[in-house]
Scaffold this motif. Structure first.
Motif, PDB file in Angstrom:
ATOM      1  N   PRO A   1       0.835  -1.128  -0.028  1.00 28.03           N
ATOM      2  CA  PRO A   1      -0.108   0.045   0.044  1.00 28.03           C
ATOM      3  C   PRO A   1       0.821   1.256   0.053  1.00 28.03           C
ATOM      4  CG  PRO A   1       0.316  -0.673   2.183  1.00 28.03           C
ATOM      5  CD  PRO A   1       0.942  -1.859   1.289  1.00 28.03           C
ATOM      6  N   TYR A   2       2.225   1.204   0.092  1.00 28.21           N
ATOM      7  CA  TYR A   2       2.993   2.442   0.029  1.00 28.21           C
ATOM      8  C   TYR A   2       3.126   2.804  -1.489  1.00 28.21           C
ATOM      9  CZ  TYR A   2       4.202   0.024   4.284  1.00 28.21           C
ATOM     10  OH  TYR A   2       4.059  -0.452   5.662  1.00 28.21           O
ATOM     11  N   GLY A   3       2.941   2.050  -2.332  1.00 25.75           N
ATOM     12  CA  GLY A   3       3.072   2.634  -3.680  1.00 25.75           C
ATOM     13  C   GLY A   3       1.585   2.592  -4.443  1.00 25.75           C
ATOM     14  N   ASP A   4       1.791   3.431  -5.555  1.00 28.13           N
ATOM     15  CA  ASP A   4       0.221   3.347  -6.272  1.00 28.13           C
ATOM     16  C   ASP A   4       0.328   2.548  -7.335  1.00 28.13           C
ATOM     17  OD1 ASP A   4      -1.874   4.149  -8.058  1.00 28.13           O
ATOM     18  OD2 ASP A   4      -1.808   6.001  -6.987  1.00 28.13           O
ATOM     19  N   PRO A   5      -0.580   1.440  -7.353  1.00 26.55           N
ATOM     20  CA  PRO A   5      -0.590   0.247  -8.655  1.00 26.55           C
ATOM     21  C   PRO A   5      -0.869   0.959  -9.770  1.00 26.55           C
ATOM     22  CG  PRO A   5      -1.667  -0.582  -6.551  1.00 26.55           C
ATOM     23  CD  PRO A   5      -1.425   0.884  -6.315  1.00 26.55           C
ATOM     24  N   ALA A   6      -1.864   2.117  -9.934  1.00 25.30           N
ATOM     25  CA  ALA A   6      -2.232   2.436 -11.426  1.00 25.30           C
ATOM     26  C   ALA A   6      -0.797   3.344 -11.866  1.00 25.30           C
ATOM     27  CB  ALA A   6      -3.431   3.574 -11.016  1.00 25.30           C
ATOM     28  N   LEU A   7      -0.107   4.063 -10.752  1.00 28.56           N
ATOM     29  CA  LEU A   7       0.836   4.972 -11.301  1.00 28.56           C
ATOM     30  C   LEU A   7       2.157   4.030 -11.745  1.00 28.56           C
ATOM     31  CD1 LEU A   7       2.025   7.652 -11.616  1.00 28.56           C
ATOM     32  CD2 LEU A   7       2.752   7.791  -9.069  1.00 28.56           C
ATOM     33  N   SER A   8       2.127   2.881 -10.970  1.00 26.58           N
ATOM     34  CA  SER A   8       3.406   2.031 -11.331  1.00 26.58           C
ATOM     35  C   SER A   8       3.170   1.183 -12.674  1.00 26.58           C
ATOM     36  CB  SER A   8       3.344   0.814 -10.469  1.00 26.58           C
ATOM     37  OG  SER A   8       3.914   1.268  -8.917  1.00 26.58           O
TER      38      SER A   8
END
Length: 122
Positions: free
Chosen positions: A87-94
């Motif tokens: 949850p620390y990163g954004d899956p959509a942005l990645s």
């Protein structure tokens, strides 16, 4: 049982911390080694280590520089795998980052899931 090893790539991981499992992976070529988070601040070292380790893979989450993702995929097109660090990163942005640096088609599909599907299951 098949296995794979995933090592934490970001801080507080050091370059030496990445080199140690890479050396072990070269001794055990049947066991895939996944360097997560593109090696964090040591992304260039992570790319080099994965390139020198036939069973080495890069997981692309938490990349701080889009160029690092582009270079990792260019250097290891069959050994890079998508990750988002959620949850620390954004899956959509990645995912958008991967889509931005790859053309539509087989390469993108491999990075976004095809390569990971080929790795042995735990």
């Amino acid at each position: 049982m098949d296995s794979r090893v995933v090592v934490h790539g970001s801080a507080p991981t050091t370059e030496d911390d990445l080199s140690t499992p890479a050396a072990l992976a070269r001794r055990y070529p049947a066991v895939p080694l996944v360097i997560s988070q593109l090696g964090g601040a040591h992304w260039l070292t992570a790319i080099e280590l994965a390139r020198e380790t036939p069973n080495g893979y890069l997981e692309l989450s938490a990349a701080s520089i889009v160029f690092a993702v582009r270079l990792g995929i260019a250097e290891l097109p069959d050994h890079t795998v998508f990750g988002s660090d959620a949850p620390y990163g954004d899956p959509a942005l990645s995912r958008t980052t991967v889509e931005r640096v790859t053309p539509p088609g087989e390469l993108r599909a491999r990075v976004l899931g095809g390569t990971m599907a080929e790795l042995p299951r735990l």
